[in-house]
Design an enzyme around this catalytic site. Structure first.
Site, PDB file in Angstrom:
ATOM      1  N   ARG A   1      62.644 -13.147 -53.971  1.00 37.30           N
ATOM      2  CA  ARG A   1      63.726 -12.535 -52.749  1.00 37.30           C
ATOM      3  C   ARG A   1      64.651 -13.465 -52.227  1.00 37.30           C
ATOM      4  NH1 ARG A   1      60.348  -8.984 -48.788  1.00 37.30           N
ATOM      5  NH2 ARG A   1      59.290 -10.891 -48.901  1.00 37.30           N
TER       6      ARG A   1
ATOM      7  N   LYS B   1      44.765 -11.754 -59.984  1.00 34.64           N
ATOM      8  CA  LYS B   1      43.882 -11.135 -59.416  1.00 34.64           C
ATOM      9  C   LYS B   1      44.331 -10.910 -57.841  1.00 34.64           C
ATOM     10  CE  LYS B   1      40.555 -13.487 -57.303  1.00 34.64           C
ATOM     11  NZ  LYS B   1      40.578 -14.440 -56.277  1.00 34.64           N
TER      12      LYS B   1
ATOM     13  N   HIS C   1      41.114 -17.186 -63.869  1.00 37.90           N
ATOM     14  CA  HIS C   1      41.578 -18.610 -64.132  1.00 37.90           C
ATOM     15  C   HIS C   1      40.053 -19.251 -64.523  1.00 37.90           C
ATOM     16  CE1 HIS C   1      40.576 -19.714 -59.862  1.00 37.90           C
ATOM     17  NE2 HIS C   1      40.221 -20.731 -60.155  1.00 37.90           N
TER      18      HIS C   1
ATOM     19  N   LYS D   1      38.360 -22.519 -67.724  1.00 38.79           N
ATOM     20  CA  LYS D   1      37.672 -23.714 -67.392  1.00 38.79           C
ATOM     21  C   LYS D   1      37.145 -24.035 -68.704  1.00 38.79           C
ATOM     22  CE  LYS D   1      37.256 -23.128 -62.590  1.00 38.79           C
ATOM     23  NZ  LYS D   1      37.859 -24.295 -61.952  1.00 38.79           N
TER      24      LYS D   1
ATOM     25  N   GLU E   1      31.817 -23.629 -52.561  1.00 39.57           N
ATOM     26  CA  GLU E   1      33.211 -24.166 -52.264  1.00 39.57           C
ATOM     27  C   GLU E   1      33.097 -24.923 -50.786  1.00 39.57           C
ATOM     28  OE1 GLU E   1      36.850 -22.023 -53.520  1.00 39.57           O
ATOM     29  OE2 GLU E   1      35.829 -20.501 -52.756  1.00 39.57           O
TER      30      GLU E   1
ATOM     31  N   ASP F   1      36.754 -11.633 -53.435  1.00 38.89           N
ATOM     32  CA  ASP F   1      37.592 -12.676 -53.769  1.00 38.89           C
ATOM     33  C   ASP F   1      36.943 -13.560 -54.933  1.00 38.89           C
ATOM     34  OD1 ASP F   1      39.652 -14.709 -53.119  1.00 38.89           O
ATOM     35  OD2 ASP F   1      38.061 -15.806 -52.482  1.00 38.89           O
TER      36      ASP F   1
ATOM     37  N   HIS G   1      35.369 -14.032 -60.803  1.00 38.11           N
ATOM     38  CA  HIS G   1      34.901 -15.374 -61.401  1.00 38.11           C
ATOM     39  C   HIS G   1      33.265 -15.329 -61.630  1.00 38.11           C
ATOM     40  CE1 HIS G   1      38.596 -16.282 -60.136  1.00 38.11           C
ATOM     41  NE2 HIS G   1      38.285 -16.925 -58.855  1.00 38.11           N
TER      42      HIS G   1
ATOM     43  N   LYS H   1      32.045 -20.152 -48.689  1.00 40.14           N
ATOM     44  CA  LYS H   1      33.043 -20.986 -48.298  1.00 40.14           C
ATOM     45  C   LYS H   1      32.345 -21.916 -47.257  1.00 40.14           C
ATOM     46  CE  LYS H   1      36.950 -18.891 -49.762  1.00 40.14           C
ATOM     47  NZ  LYS H   1      37.738 -19.620 -51.060  1.00 40.14           N
TER      48      LYS H   1
HETATM   49  C1  BG6 Z   1      40.456 -18.224 -56.369  1.00 42.14           C
HETATM   50  C2  BG6 Z   1      40.125 -17.451 -54.966  1.00 42.14           C
HETATM   51  O1  BG6 Z   1      40.366 -17.093 -57.325  1.00 42.14           O
HETATM   52  O2  BG6 Z   1      39.622 -19.096 -56.846  1.00 42.14           O
HETATM   53  C3  BG6 Z   1      39.870 -18.805 -54.017  1.00 42.14           C
HETATM   54  O3  BG6 Z   1      40.975 -16.757 -54.367  1.00 42.14           O
HETATM   55  C4  BG6 Z   1      39.060 -19.648 -54.422  1.00 42.14           C
HETATM   56  O4  BG6 Z   1      39.378 -18.215 -52.675  1.00 42.14           O
HETATM   57  C5  BG6 Z   1      39.307 -20.260 -55.727  1.00 42.14           C
HETATM   58  O5  BG6 Z   1      39.065 -21.028 -53.563  1.00 42.14           O
HETATM   59  C6  BG6 Z   1      38.314 -21.294 -56.555  1.00 42.14           C
HETATM   60  O6  BG6 Z   1      38.881 -21.675 -57.507  1.00 42.14           O
HETATM   61  P1  BG6 Z   1      38.481 -23.066 -58.205  1.00 42.14           P
HETATM   62  O7  BG6 Z   1      39.098 -23.206 -59.616  1.00 42.14           O
HETATM   63  O8  BG6 Z   1      38.877 -24.186 -57.124  1.00 42.14           O
HETATM   64  O9  BG6 Z   1      36.874 -22.875 -58.317  1.00 42.14           O
END
Ligand code: BG6
Length: 506
Positions: free
Chosen positions: A72, A174, A204, A208, A242, A262, A267, A358
Protein backbone atom coordinates in the site's frame (compact mmCIF):
# COMPACT_ATOMS: atom_id res chain seq x y z
CA UNK A 1 10.58 -34.01 -5.61
CA UNK A 2 13.80 -33.80 -7.57
CA UNK A 3 15.62 -37.09 -7.68
CA UNK A 4 19.26 -37.43 -8.54
CA UNK A 5 21.77 -39.91 -7.29
CA UNK A 6 25.28 -38.54 -6.99
CA UNK A 7 27.56 -41.19 -5.64
CA UNK A 8 30.91 -39.45 -5.75
CA UNK A 9 32.22 -36.42 -7.55
CA UNK A 10 29.39 -34.20 -8.67
CA UNK A 11 28.61 -33.85 -12.34
CA UNK A 12 27.08 -30.49 -13.23
CA UNK A 13 23.56 -31.80 -12.81
CA UNK A 14 24.45 -33.07 -9.33
CA UNK A 15 26.09 -29.80 -8.37
CA UNK A 16 22.86 -27.98 -9.17
CA UNK A 17 20.05 -30.45 -9.80
CA UNK A 18 17.34 -27.79 -9.79
CA UNK A 19 19.06 -25.95 -12.57
CA UNK A 20 19.45 -29.10 -14.62
CA UNK A 21 15.71 -29.77 -14.41
CA UNK A 22 14.74 -26.20 -15.06
CA UNK A 23 16.86 -26.07 -18.19
CA UNK A 24 14.90 -29.00 -19.48
CA UNK A 25 11.53 -27.40 -18.72
CA UNK A 26 12.03 -23.69 -19.46
CA UNK A 27 13.71 -22.03 -22.36
CA UNK A 28 16.63 -19.67 -21.81
CA UNK A 29 14.52 -16.80 -23.05
CA UNK A 30 11.56 -17.19 -20.74
CA UNK A 31 10.82 -14.50 -18.24
CA UNK A 32 9.62 -15.22 -14.70
CA UNK A 33 8.15 -12.45 -12.60
CA UNK A 34 7.92 -13.00 -8.85
CA UNK A 35 5.34 -10.61 -7.44
CA UNK A 36 5.34 -10.21 -3.67
CA UNK A 37 2.12 -8.97 -2.10
CA UNK A 38 3.08 -7.50 1.25
CA UNK A 39 6.44 -6.25 -0.02
CA UNK A 40 6.85 -3.76 2.82
CA UNK A 41 6.65 -6.51 5.43
CA UNK A 42 9.20 -8.21 7.59
CA UNK A 43 9.08 -11.57 5.78
CA UNK A 44 10.00 -9.94 2.49
CA UNK A 45 13.10 -8.31 3.93
CA UNK A 46 14.21 -11.18 6.17
CA UNK A 47 13.48 -14.22 4.02
CA UNK A 48 12.01 -13.72 0.56
CA UNK A 49 14.39 -11.18 -0.93
CA UNK A 50 17.53 -12.94 0.41
CA UNK A 51 16.18 -16.22 -1.01
CA UNK A 52 15.50 -14.71 -4.44
CA UNK A 53 18.83 -12.95 -4.43
CA UNK A 54 20.63 -16.23 -3.66
CA UNK A 55 18.69 -18.03 -6.42
CA UNK A 56 19.54 -15.28 -8.88
CA UNK A 57 23.20 -15.28 -7.85
CA UNK A 58 23.37 -19.03 -8.34
CA UNK A 59 21.92 -18.48 -11.80
CA UNK A 60 18.86 -20.52 -10.97
CA UNK A 61 16.62 -18.71 -13.45
CA UNK A 62 17.73 -19.89 -16.88
CA UNK A 63 15.82 -17.13 -18.59
CA UNK A 64 15.09 -13.72 -17.16
CA UNK A 65 13.87 -12.83 -13.75
CA UNK A 66 12.09 -9.81 -12.28
CA UNK A 67 10.92 -9.08 -8.77
CA UNK A 68 7.94 -6.80 -8.30
CA UNK A 69 7.04 -5.57 -4.84
CA UNK A 70 3.39 -4.78 -4.18
CA UNK A 71 2.06 -2.99 -1.10
CA UNK A 72 0.00 0.00 0.00
CA UNK A 73 2.90 2.35 0.70
CA UNK A 74 3.35 5.16 -1.85
CA UNK A 75 6.84 4.13 -2.96
CA UNK A 76 8.30 4.18 -6.45
CA UNK A 77 10.89 1.77 -7.87
CA UNK A 78 13.82 3.76 -6.51
CA UNK A 79 12.21 4.07 -3.08
CA UNK A 80 11.56 0.33 -2.94
CA UNK A 81 15.14 -0.46 -3.91
CA UNK A 82 16.39 1.88 -1.23
CA UNK A 83 14.21 0.14 1.36
CA UNK A 84 15.41 -3.28 0.24
CA UNK A 85 18.98 -2.10 0.42
CA UNK A 86 18.66 -1.12 4.06
CA UNK A 87 16.25 -3.74 5.40
CA UNK A 88 17.23 -6.94 3.62
CA UNK A 89 19.13 -9.45 5.71
CA UNK A 90 22.49 -9.83 4.00
CA UNK A 91 24.82 -12.78 4.30
CA UNK A 92 28.42 -12.50 5.48
CA UNK A 93 29.73 -13.09 1.96
CA UNK A 94 27.43 -10.43 0.53
CA UNK A 95 28.41 -9.67 -3.07
CA UNK A 96 27.72 -5.96 -3.63
CA UNK A 97 28.04 -6.03 -7.43
CA UNK A 98 25.59 -8.95 -7.74
CA UNK A 99 23.25 -7.23 -5.27
CA UNK A 100 23.16 -4.06 -7.34
CA UNK A 101 22.46 -6.05 -10.47
CA UNK A 102 19.64 -7.79 -8.60
CA UNK A 103 18.18 -4.48 -7.39
CA UNK A 104 18.12 -3.39 -11.02
CA UNK A 105 15.63 -6.21 -11.66
CA UNK A 106 13.20 -5.02 -8.99
CA UNK A 107 10.21 -2.72 -9.37
CA UNK A 108 7.37 -1.59 -7.18
CA UNK A 109 3.64 -1.15 -7.79
CA UNK A 110 1.52 0.56 -5.16
CA UNK A 111 -1.72 -1.41 -4.80
CA UNK A 112 -4.52 -1.70 -2.26
CA UNK A 113 -4.98 -5.42 -2.33
CA UNK A 114 -8.61 -5.34 -1.25
CA UNK A 115 -9.53 -2.78 -3.91
CA UNK A 116 -10.57 -4.49 -7.15
CA UNK A 117 -10.07 -1.31 -9.20
CA UNK A 118 -6.31 -1.29 -8.43
CA UNK A 119 -5.75 -4.61 -10.20
CA UNK A 120 -6.24 -3.27 -13.71
CA UNK A 121 -3.33 -0.90 -13.11
CA UNK A 122 -1.29 -3.67 -11.45
CA UNK A 123 -1.85 -5.90 -14.50
CA UNK A 124 -0.90 -3.08 -16.85
CA UNK A 125 2.31 -2.35 -14.91
CA UNK A 126 3.31 -6.01 -14.77
CA UNK A 127 2.92 -6.24 -18.56
CA UNK A 128 4.82 -3.02 -19.03
CA UNK A 129 7.70 -4.11 -16.76
CA UNK A 130 7.85 -7.48 -18.52
CA UNK A 131 7.64 -6.07 -22.04
CA UNK A 132 6.69 -9.55 -23.29
CA UNK A 133 4.74 -12.62 -22.10
CA UNK A 134 5.93 -13.85 -18.72
CA UNK A 135 5.42 -16.60 -16.15
CA UNK A 136 4.17 -15.22 -12.85
CA UNK A 137 4.46 -16.31 -9.23
CA UNK A 138 2.28 -14.30 -6.85
CA UNK A 139 3.53 -14.58 -3.28
CA UNK A 140 0.93 -13.64 -0.67
CA UNK A 141 3.02 -12.48 2.29
CA UNK A 142 0.03 -10.65 3.72
CA UNK A 143 -2.41 -10.86 6.62
CA UNK A 144 -4.67 -13.91 6.27
CA UNK A 145 -7.75 -11.66 5.92
CA UNK A 146 -6.30 -10.50 2.60
CA UNK A 147 -5.76 -13.98 1.07
CA UNK A 148 -9.23 -14.35 -0.33
CA UNK A 149 -9.83 -10.75 -1.49
CA UNK A 150 -6.44 -10.78 -3.24
CA UNK A 151 -7.17 -13.99 -5.11
CA UNK A 152 -10.70 -12.85 -5.95
CA UNK A 153 -9.32 -9.63 -7.38
CA UNK A 154 -6.54 -11.39 -9.29
CA UNK A 155 -9.07 -13.76 -10.81
CA UNK A 156 -11.56 -11.05 -11.75
CA UNK A 157 -8.76 -9.18 -13.49
CA UNK A 158 -7.90 -12.38 -15.40
CA UNK A 159 -4.43 -12.43 -13.88
CA UNK A 160 -4.43 -16.12 -12.92
CA UNK A 161 -5.44 -17.31 -16.36
CA UNK A 162 -2.88 -19.70 -17.84
CA UNK A 163 -4.53 -20.23 -21.19
CA UNK A 164 -1.84 -18.27 -23.04
CA UNK A 165 0.67 -20.93 -22.01
CA UNK A 166 2.55 -19.13 -19.25
CA UNK A 167 2.16 -20.32 -15.70
CA UNK A 168 0.37 -18.42 -12.94
CA UNK A 169 1.18 -19.76 -9.47
CA UNK A 170 0.16 -18.54 -6.08
CA UNK A 171 2.11 -19.01 -2.85
CA UNK A 172 0.17 -18.67 0.38
CA UNK A 173 1.93 -18.13 3.70
CA UNK A 174 0.71 -19.61 6.94
CA UNK A 175 -1.54 -19.42 8.88
CA UNK A 176 -3.88 -21.16 6.45
CA UNK A 177 -7.04 -20.75 8.51
CA UNK A 178 -7.27 -20.65 12.28
CA UNK A 179 -9.19 -23.90 12.73
CA UNK A 180 -10.78 -26.66 10.65
CA UNK A 181 -13.89 -24.68 9.75
CA UNK A 182 -11.97 -21.61 8.57
CA UNK A 183 -9.43 -23.72 6.63
CA UNK A 184 -12.28 -25.59 4.91
CA UNK A 185 -13.94 -22.31 4.05
CA UNK A 186 -10.70 -20.85 2.67
CA UNK A 187 -9.94 -23.99 0.67
CA UNK A 188 -13.48 -24.08 -0.69
CA UNK A 189 -13.41 -20.44 -1.78
CA UNK A 190 -9.87 -20.50 -3.19
CA UNK A 191 -10.48 -23.66 -5.15
CA UNK A 192 -13.47 -22.06 -6.86
CA UNK A 193 -11.04 -19.47 -8.23
CA UNK A 194 -7.83 -21.36 -8.82
CA UNK A 195 -6.78 -24.94 -9.45
CA UNK A 196 -5.02 -26.86 -6.66
CA UNK A 197 -2.05 -27.33 -9.00
CA UNK A 198 -1.54 -23.53 -9.01
CA UNK A 199 -1.69 -23.22 -5.23
CA UNK A 200 1.44 -23.55 -3.08
CA UNK A 201 0.67 -23.52 0.66
CA UNK A 202 4.06 -22.94 2.16
CA UNK A 203 5.50 -24.43 5.36
CA UNK A 204 9.12 -23.36 5.47
CA UNK A 205 10.07 -26.38 7.61
CA UNK A 206 9.67 -28.54 4.53
CA UNK A 207 12.46 -26.59 2.87
CA UNK A 208 14.95 -27.47 5.60
CA UNK A 209 17.64 -29.88 4.50
CA UNK A 210 17.28 -32.40 7.32
CA UNK A 211 13.53 -32.48 6.96
CA UNK A 212 13.94 -33.48 3.33
CA UNK A 213 16.55 -36.00 4.34
CA UNK A 214 13.97 -37.85 6.41
CA UNK A 215 12.71 -39.61 3.30
CA UNK A 216 16.17 -40.64 2.17
CA UNK A 217 17.17 -41.75 5.64
CA UNK A 218 14.06 -43.84 6.15
CA UNK A 219 13.57 -45.38 2.73
CA UNK A 220 17.09 -45.66 1.39
CA UNK A 221 18.75 -47.40 4.35
CA UNK A 222 18.07 -51.08 4.75
CA UNK A 223 19.10 -51.22 8.38
CA UNK A 224 16.56 -48.66 9.62
CA UNK A 225 13.58 -49.32 7.40
CA UNK A 226 12.65 -52.81 8.65
CA UNK A 227 12.66 -51.60 12.27
CA UNK A 228 10.48 -48.55 11.67
CA UNK A 229 7.25 -49.78 13.25
CA UNK A 230 5.51 -50.66 16.51
CA UNK A 231 7.25 -54.03 16.78
CA UNK A 232 10.61 -52.39 17.43
CA UNK A 233 9.86 -48.81 18.31
CA UNK A 234 8.71 -47.95 21.78
CA UNK A 235 8.24 -44.20 21.57
CA UNK A 236 8.86 -41.20 19.32
CA UNK A 237 9.44 -37.70 20.64
CA UNK A 238 9.64 -34.47 18.66
CA UNK A 239 10.72 -31.08 19.98
CA UNK A 240 10.61 -27.71 18.28
CA UNK A 241 12.33 -25.53 20.87
CA UNK A 242 12.96 -21.83 20.43
CA UNK A 243 14.94 -19.30 22.44
CA UNK A 244 13.06 -16.39 20.91
CA UNK A 245 9.88 -14.89 22.36
CA UNK A 246 7.76 -11.99 21.13
CA UNK A 247 10.54 -9.99 19.46
CA UNK A 248 9.70 -7.79 16.49
CA UNK A 249 6.33 -6.73 17.95
CA UNK A 250 4.78 -10.17 17.39
CA UNK A 251 2.80 -10.15 20.66
CA UNK A 252 -0.48 -9.03 19.07
CA UNK A 253 -0.41 -11.77 16.43
CA UNK A 254 0.89 -14.44 18.78
CA UNK A 255 -1.71 -13.80 21.44
CA UNK A 256 -4.45 -14.81 19.00
CA UNK A 257 -2.42 -17.76 17.81
CA UNK A 258 -0.42 -19.50 20.54
CA UNK A 259 2.00 -22.38 20.18
CA UNK A 260 -0.54 -24.83 18.77
CA UNK A 261 -1.55 -22.68 15.83
CA UNK A 262 1.85 -21.10 15.34
CA UNK A 263 4.05 -24.21 15.29
CA UNK A 264 2.33 -27.42 16.22
CA UNK A 265 -0.47 -27.50 13.64
CA UNK A 266 1.98 -26.88 10.80
CA UNK A 267 5.75 -27.33 11.32
CA UNK A 268 5.54 -30.00 13.98
CA UNK A 269 2.76 -32.05 12.38
CA UNK A 270 4.71 -32.04 9.12
CA UNK A 271 7.59 -33.66 10.98
CA UNK A 272 5.17 -36.24 12.41
CA UNK A 273 3.84 -36.99 8.94
CA UNK A 274 7.27 -37.46 7.42
CA UNK A 275 8.60 -39.61 10.22
CA UNK A 276 5.53 -41.86 10.29
CA UNK A 277 4.35 -42.10 6.67
CA UNK A 278 4.41 -45.23 4.55
CA UNK A 279 6.86 -45.34 1.64
CA UNK A 280 5.35 -43.32 -1.20
CA UNK A 281 4.87 -45.20 -4.48
CA UNK A 282 6.98 -42.58 -6.30
CA UNK A 283 8.68 -39.31 -5.44
CA UNK A 284 5.97 -37.35 -7.24
CA UNK A 285 4.19 -34.82 -5.11
CA UNK A 286 0.88 -36.68 -5.26
CA UNK A 287 2.36 -39.90 -3.86
CA UNK A 288 4.19 -38.10 -1.06
CA UNK A 289 1.20 -36.02 -0.08
CA UNK A 290 -1.16 -39.00 -0.25
CA UNK A 291 0.97 -40.81 2.34
CA UNK A 292 1.39 -37.80 4.61
CA UNK A 293 -2.31 -37.13 4.72
CA UNK A 294 -3.01 -40.73 5.78
CA UNK A 295 -0.81 -40.27 8.85
CA UNK A 296 -2.55 -37.03 9.79
CA UNK A 297 -5.88 -38.73 9.33
CA UNK A 298 -4.89 -41.44 11.83
CA UNK A 299 -3.71 -39.07 14.56
CA UNK A 300 -5.89 -39.76 17.57
CA UNK A 301 -7.87 -36.66 18.62
CA UNK A 302 -6.91 -35.56 22.12
CA UNK A 303 -10.58 -35.21 22.92
CA UNK A 304 -10.87 -39.00 22.58
CA UNK A 305 -8.33 -39.59 25.36
CA UNK A 306 -9.55 -40.40 28.85
CA UNK A 307 -7.88 -38.29 31.57
CA UNK A 308 -6.75 -35.78 29.04
CA UNK A 309 -4.97 -33.75 31.72
CA UNK A 310 -2.38 -36.56 31.81
CA UNK A 311 -1.74 -36.12 28.08
CA UNK A 312 -1.34 -32.37 27.73
CA UNK A 313 0.82 -29.76 29.46
CA UNK A 314 0.39 -26.13 28.56
CA UNK A 315 2.61 -23.33 29.69
CA UNK A 316 3.24 -19.64 29.40
CA UNK A 317 6.61 -18.01 29.99
CA UNK A 318 6.95 -15.58 32.87
CA UNK A 319 6.35 -12.02 31.73
CA UNK A 320 4.31 -12.99 28.66
CA UNK A 321 1.28 -11.01 29.81
CA UNK A 322 3.26 -7.79 29.93
CA UNK A 323 4.58 -8.16 26.37
CA UNK A 324 3.44 -5.48 23.93
CA UNK A 325 0.16 -6.40 22.25
CA UNK A 326 -0.65 -9.21 24.69
CA UNK A 327 -3.83 -9.27 26.76
CA UNK A 328 -2.80 -8.82 30.44
CA UNK A 329 -5.11 -11.70 31.38
CA UNK A 330 -4.05 -13.89 28.44
CA UNK A 331 -4.23 -17.66 28.75
CA UNK A 332 -2.47 -18.18 25.41
CA UNK A 333 0.03 -21.02 25.50
CA UNK A 334 3.64 -20.22 24.62
CA UNK A 335 4.49 -23.84 25.38
CA UNK A 336 2.57 -27.00 24.63
CA UNK A 337 3.47 -30.63 25.14
CA UNK A 338 1.25 -33.61 24.50
CA UNK A 339 1.20 -37.35 24.16
CA UNK A 340 -0.73 -38.79 21.26
CA UNK A 341 -1.00 -41.87 19.06
CA UNK A 342 -1.22 -42.72 15.39
CA UNK A 343 -3.93 -45.33 15.15
CA UNK A 344 -2.76 -47.37 12.18
CA UNK A 345 -1.11 -50.71 11.56
CA UNK A 346 2.47 -49.45 11.65
CA UNK A 347 2.20 -47.31 14.76
CA UNK A 348 -0.61 -48.82 16.85
CA UNK A 349 0.20 -48.28 20.55
CA UNK A 350 3.39 -46.24 20.06
CA UNK A 351 3.22 -42.93 21.94
CA UNK A 352 4.24 -39.81 20.04
CA UNK A 353 5.32 -37.07 22.44
CA UNK A 354 5.31 -33.62 20.89
CA UNK A 355 6.36 -30.30 22.34
CA UNK A 356 7.18 -26.77 21.33
CA UNK A 357 7.84 -23.60 23.27
CA UNK A 358 9.20 -20.07 23.26
CA UNK A 359 11.99 -18.84 25.53
CA UNK A 360 13.47 -22.28 26.04
CA UNK A 361 17.20 -22.56 26.82
CA UNK A 362 18.18 -23.66 23.30
CA UNK A 363 17.07 -23.45 19.71
CA UNK A 364 16.65 -27.15 19.28
CA UNK A 365 14.48 -29.08 16.84
CA UNK A 366 14.84 -32.84 16.78
CA UNK A 367 13.08 -36.16 16.41
CA UNK A 368 14.11 -39.02 18.68
CA UNK A 369 13.02 -42.55 17.91
CA UNK A 370 13.43 -44.86 20.86
CA UNK A 371 13.65 -48.62 20.32
CA UNK A 372 12.30 -51.36 22.53
CA UNK A 373 14.74 -53.18 24.80
CA UNK A 374 15.99 -56.55 23.62
CA UNK A 375 15.36 -59.40 26.10
CA UNK A 376 17.34 -58.64 29.24
CA UNK A 377 18.27 -62.22 30.09
CA UNK A 378 21.93 -61.86 29.11
CA UNK A 379 22.89 -58.58 30.64
CA UNK A 380 20.62 -58.52 33.64
CA UNK A 381 18.42 -55.63 34.48
CA UNK A 382 20.80 -52.89 33.30
CA UNK A 383 18.76 -49.97 32.11
CA UNK A 384 15.55 -51.91 32.44
CA UNK A 385 13.75 -48.92 33.74
CA UNK A 386 16.14 -46.24 32.71
CA UNK A 387 16.91 -44.46 29.49
CA UNK A 388 16.60 -46.83 26.60
CA UNK A 389 20.00 -47.50 25.08
CA UNK A 390 18.91 -47.67 21.43
CA UNK A 391 17.80 -44.36 20.04
CA UNK A 392 18.12 -42.48 16.79
CA UNK A 393 17.99 -38.72 17.01
CA UNK A 394 17.48 -36.74 13.84
CA UNK A 395 18.73 -33.24 14.59
CA UNK A 396 16.88 -30.75 12.41
CA UNK A 397 18.44 -27.57 13.78
CA UNK A 398 20.88 -26.24 14.68
CA UNK A 399 23.78 -28.52 13.67
CA UNK A 400 21.73 -30.80 11.43
CA UNK A 401 22.74 -34.40 11.73
CA UNK A 402 21.95 -37.80 13.12
CA UNK A 403 22.95 -39.43 16.41
CA UNK A 404 22.78 -43.14 17.17
CA UNK A 405 22.81 -44.23 20.80
CA UNK A 406 23.65 -47.79 21.66
CA UNK A 407 25.37 -49.86 24.34
CA UNK A 408 28.90 -51.25 24.29
CA UNK A 409 31.06 -53.23 26.63
CA UNK A 410 33.47 -51.08 28.59
CA UNK A 411 37.05 -52.26 27.98
CA UNK A 412 38.40 -54.30 30.89
CA UNK A 413 38.15 -57.66 32.47
CA UNK A 414 34.62 -57.35 33.85
CA UNK A 415 31.42 -57.14 31.85
CA UNK A 416 30.34 -53.57 32.23
CA UNK A 417 27.86 -52.19 29.69
CA UNK A 418 28.08 -48.49 28.84
CA UNK A 419 26.13 -46.18 26.53
CA UNK A 420 27.99 -44.98 23.44
CA UNK A 421 27.14 -42.69 20.53
CA UNK A 422 27.78 -42.32 16.82
CA UNK A 423 27.29 -38.86 15.37
CA UNK A 424 26.85 -37.71 11.82
CA UNK A 425 27.05 -33.96 11.18
CA UNK A 426 26.06 -32.55 7.82
CA UNK A 427 28.47 -29.68 8.11
CA UNK A 428 31.50 -31.80 8.82
CA UNK A 429 30.66 -34.54 6.38
CA UNK A 430 29.95 -32.22 3.49
CA UNK A 431 32.84 -29.91 4.34
CA UNK A 432 30.64 -26.99 5.33
CA UNK A 433 28.99 -26.87 1.90
CA UNK A 434 26.10 -24.53 2.69
CA UNK A 435 22.58 -25.81 2.08
CA UNK A 436 20.18 -23.42 0.43
CA UNK A 437 17.98 -21.57 2.87
CA UNK A 438 14.54 -23.14 3.21
CA UNK A 439 12.82 -20.26 1.40
CA UNK A 440 15.23 -20.41 -1.52
CA UNK A 441 14.64 -24.10 -2.04
CA UNK A 442 10.87 -23.65 -1.79
CA UNK A 443 10.70 -20.65 -4.10
CA UNK A 444 12.76 -22.55 -6.65
CA UNK A 445 10.32 -25.45 -6.38
CA UNK A 446 7.43 -23.10 -7.12
CA UNK A 447 9.17 -22.02 -10.32
CA UNK A 448 9.86 -25.67 -11.13
CA UNK A 449 6.21 -26.53 -10.52
CA UNK A 450 7.12 -29.15 -7.91
CA UNK A 451 4.50 -29.26 -5.14
CA UNK A 452 5.99 -32.10 -3.06
CA UNK A 453 7.19 -29.75 -0.34
CA UNK A 454 3.92 -27.80 -0.13
CA UNK A 455 0.78 -28.61 1.81
CA UNK A 456 -2.26 -29.90 -0.06
CA UNK A 457 -5.80 -28.88 0.92
CA UNK A 458 -6.65 -32.20 2.58
CA UNK A 459 -3.39 -32.16 4.57
CA UNK A 460 -4.11 -28.73 5.95
CA UNK A 461 -7.61 -29.79 6.94
CA UNK A 462 -6.47 -33.01 8.64
CA UNK A 463 -3.87 -31.04 10.59
CA UNK A 464 -6.51 -28.62 11.79
CA UNK A 465 -8.87 -31.46 12.69
CA UNK A 466 -6.30 -32.80 15.11
CA UNK A 467 -5.02 -29.38 16.29
CA UNK A 468 -8.60 -28.34 17.08
CA UNK A 469 -9.00 -31.42 19.26
CA UNK A 470 -5.85 -30.46 21.13
CA UNK A 471 -7.01 -26.87 21.57
CA UNK A 472 -10.35 -28.05 22.85
CA UNK A 473 -8.88 -30.65 25.22
CA UNK A 474 -6.30 -28.14 26.46
CA UNK A 475 -9.09 -26.06 28.01
CA UNK A 476 -9.35 -28.76 30.68
CA UNK A 477 -5.74 -28.26 31.74
CA UNK A 478 -4.21 -25.40 33.76
CA UNK A 479 -1.74 -22.90 32.31
CA UNK A 480 1.61 -23.43 34.06
CA UNK A 481 3.93 -20.46 34.18
CA UNK A 482 7.57 -21.29 33.46
CA UNK A 483 10.64 -19.11 33.87
CA UNK A 484 12.32 -17.99 30.66
CA UNK A 485 15.35 -20.02 29.70
CA UNK A 486 13.97 -23.28 31.12
CA UNK A 487 12.55 -26.30 29.28
CA UNK A 488 8.96 -25.34 30.14
CA UNK A 489 6.75 -26.61 32.97
CA UNK A 490 8.36 -29.42 34.95
CA UNK A 491 5.13 -31.43 34.75
CA UNK A 492 5.84 -32.06 31.05
CA UNK A 493 8.24 -34.82 32.17
CA UNK A 494 5.25 -36.72 33.49
CA UNK A 495 3.98 -37.28 29.98
CA UNK A 496 6.53 -40.08 29.81
CA UNK A 497 5.56 -43.37 31.41
CA UNK A 498 7.72 -44.76 34.19
CA UNK A 499 10.24 -46.56 32.00
CA UNK A 500 9.94 -44.44 28.88
CA UNK A 501 12.81 -42.05 29.39
CA UNK A 502 12.59 -38.28 29.20
CA UNK A 503 12.73 -35.32 26.85
CA UNK A 504 15.94 -34.91 24.91
CA UNK A 505 17.59 -31.51 25.03
CA UNK A 506 20.45 -31.81 22.56
C1 BG6 B 1 7.30 -19.42 12.21
C2 BG6 B 1 6.59 -19.04 13.47
O1 BG6 B 1 6.43 -20.09 11.34
O2 BG6 B 1 8.40 -20.27 12.50
C3 BG6 B 1 7.55 -18.38 14.45
O3 BG6 B 1 5.52 -18.17 13.18
C4 BG6 B 1 8.76 -19.25 14.66
O4 BG6 B 1 6.91 -18.11 15.68
C5 BG6 B 1 9.37 -19.68 13.34
O5 BG6 B 1 9.69 -18.52 15.45
C6 BG6 B 1 10.46 -20.71 13.56
O6 BG6 B 1 11.16 -20.93 12.37
P1 BG6 B 1 12.67 -21.42 12.40
O7 BG6 B 1 12.99 -21.70 10.97
O8 BG6 B 1 13.46 -20.30 13.00
O9 BG6 B 1 12.70 -22.64 13.27
Amino acid sequence: MRRLYCATSPAESCANPALAILRRTMSANELTQVIIFGASGDLTARKLVPALFAAHREKFFPGHFQLIGVARRPWDDAGFREVLDTTTAKTKDHDQAAWEEFLGLTSYVQTHLDTAADYAELGRRLNQIAGRPANRVFYLAVKPELFLPSVQNLTSAGMLDQSAGHFRRLVVEKPFGTDLASAQHLNGELLKLIHESQLYRIDHYLGKETVQNLLVFRFRNAFFEPLWNQKYIELVQITVGETVGMEGGRGGYYDTSGAIRDILQNHLLQLVALVAMEPPATLKSKSIRDEKVKVLHCLRPLTDMPEVENHIVRGQFEGYRTEQGVNPASETETYIACRTYIDNWRWGGVPFLLRTGKHLPARYTSITVQFRMPPTTLFGSYNECHLRPNRITLRIQPNDGIDLDFDVKEPGSGLVVRPAKLNFDYNDYFHHKPSPEAYQRLLQDVVLGDQSLFIRSDEVEESWRWADSLRQAMQQTPVHTYPKNTWGPATADQLFGECEGRWTTG
